[in-house]
Design a protein around this motif. Structure first.
Motif, PDB file in Angstrom:
ATOM      1  N   HIS A 153      31.653  24.181  42.904  1.00  0.00           N
ATOM      2  CA  HIS A 153      30.827  23.247  42.031  1.00  0.00           C
ATOM      3  C   HIS A 153      29.842  23.998  41.685  1.00  0.00           C
ATOM      4  O   HIS A 153      28.956  24.929  42.410  1.00  0.00           O
ATOM      5  N   ASN A 154      29.508  23.841  40.260  1.00  0.00           N
ATOM      6  CA  ASN A 154      28.441  24.585  39.639  1.00  0.00           C
ATOM      7  C   ASN A 154      26.883  23.802  39.949  1.00  0.00           C
ATOM      8  O   ASN A 154      26.951  22.685  40.486  1.00  0.00           O
ATOM      9  N   ASP A 155      25.701  24.853  40.307  1.00  0.00           N
ATOM     10  CA  ASP A 155      24.616  24.213  40.424  1.00  0.00           C
ATOM     11  C   ASP A 155      23.645  25.208  39.603  1.00  0.00           C
ATOM     12  O   ASP A 155      24.066  26.308  38.987  1.00  0.00           O
ATOM     13  N   ASP A 156      22.393  24.756  39.443  1.00  0.00           N
ATOM     14  CA  ASP A 156      21.565  25.547  38.546  1.00  0.00           C
ATOM     15  C   ASP A 156      20.667  26.524  39.374  1.00  0.00           C
ATOM     16  O   ASP A 156      19.880  27.275  39.016  1.00  0.00           O
ATOM     17  N   GLN A 186      36.060  36.013  36.597  1.00  0.00           N
ATOM     18  CA  GLN A 186      36.524  34.955  35.759  1.00  0.00           C
ATOM     19  C   GLN A 186      36.268  33.349  36.480  1.00  0.00           C
ATOM     20  O   GLN A 186      36.104  32.639  35.648  1.00  0.00           O
ATOM     21  N   LEU A 187      36.465  33.420  37.644  1.00  0.00           N
ATOM     22  CA  LEU A 187      36.172  32.237  38.377  1.00  0.00           C
ATOM     23  C   LEU A 187      34.699  31.659  38.025  1.00  0.00           C
ATOM     24  O   LEU A 187      34.484  30.407  38.024  1.00  0.00           O
ATOM     25  N   MET A 188      33.842  32.638  38.286  1.00  0.00           N
ATOM     26  CA  MET A 188      32.467  32.126  38.384  1.00  0.00           C
ATOM     27  C   MET A 188      32.110  31.558  37.060  1.00  0.00           C
ATOM     28  O   MET A 188      31.418  30.647  36.764  1.00  0.00           O
ATOM     29  N   LEU A 189      32.615  32.381  35.981  1.00  0.00           N
ATOM     30  CA  LEU A 189      32.343  31.860  34.693  1.00  0.00           C
ATOM     31  C   LEU A 189      33.027  30.572  34.284  1.00  0.00           C
ATOM     32  O   LEU A 189      32.423  29.594  33.557  1.00  0.00           O
ATOM     33  N   ASN A 238      32.526  25.146  33.156  1.00  0.00           N
ATOM     34  CA  ASN A 238      33.230  23.643  33.135  1.00  0.00           C
ATOM     35  C   ASN A 238      32.758  22.836  34.420  1.00  0.00           C
ATOM     36  O   ASN A 238      33.317  21.732  34.701  1.00  0.00           O
ATOM     37  N   GLY A 239      31.849  23.392  35.159  1.00  0.00           N
ATOM     38  CA  GLY A 239      31.170  22.580  36.302  1.00  0.00           C
ATOM     39  C   GLY A 239      32.031  22.931  37.624  1.00  0.00           C
ATOM     40  O   GLY A 239      31.183  22.328  38.602  1.00  0.00           O
TER      41      GLY A 239
END
Length: 101
Positions: free
Chosen positions: A27-30, A54-57, A62-63
């Motif tokens: 999951h993305n975080d800031d 690519q996965l990190m982007l 996309n979150g």
């Protein structure tokens, strides 16, 4: 005394069932750096540098993203290891394990 020999026929059936598979989702975080996420993807999930970027982007845009699909024990172990590495570096990175449909 006479002994009787008995024979019993036991039939065992084996099913060719594969174990259920589980997705590991990042999951993305800031706060977690992109470089750290790439490193986790390369070291724990055995992604090439190109795949990891690519996965990190994808996560950034996309979150979240599925970073691997495994049997439950392996999926949970990889998620736990990534989480522990993130905490050791002070990052709040979250990974979840969800049964694949």
């Amino acid at each position: 005394m006479e002994q009787q020999q008995t024979s019993s026929s036991t039939s065992t059936r084996f099913r060719d069932r594969k174990p259920p598979m589980y997705d590991v989702i990042i999951h993305n975080d800031d706060y977690t750096t992109m470089d750290f996420v790439v490193m986790i993807l390369e070291t724990i999930f055995n992604k090439s540098q190109e795949e990891a970027i690519q996965l990190m982007l994808n996560v950034h845009e996309n979150g979240e993203a599925i970073v691997g699909t495994y049997i439950y024990d392996i999926a949970q172990s990889k998620a736990d290891k990534a989480t522990a590495m993130a905490r050791a570096e002070g990052f709040p990175l979250q990974l979840t394990v969800k049964q694949k449909n």
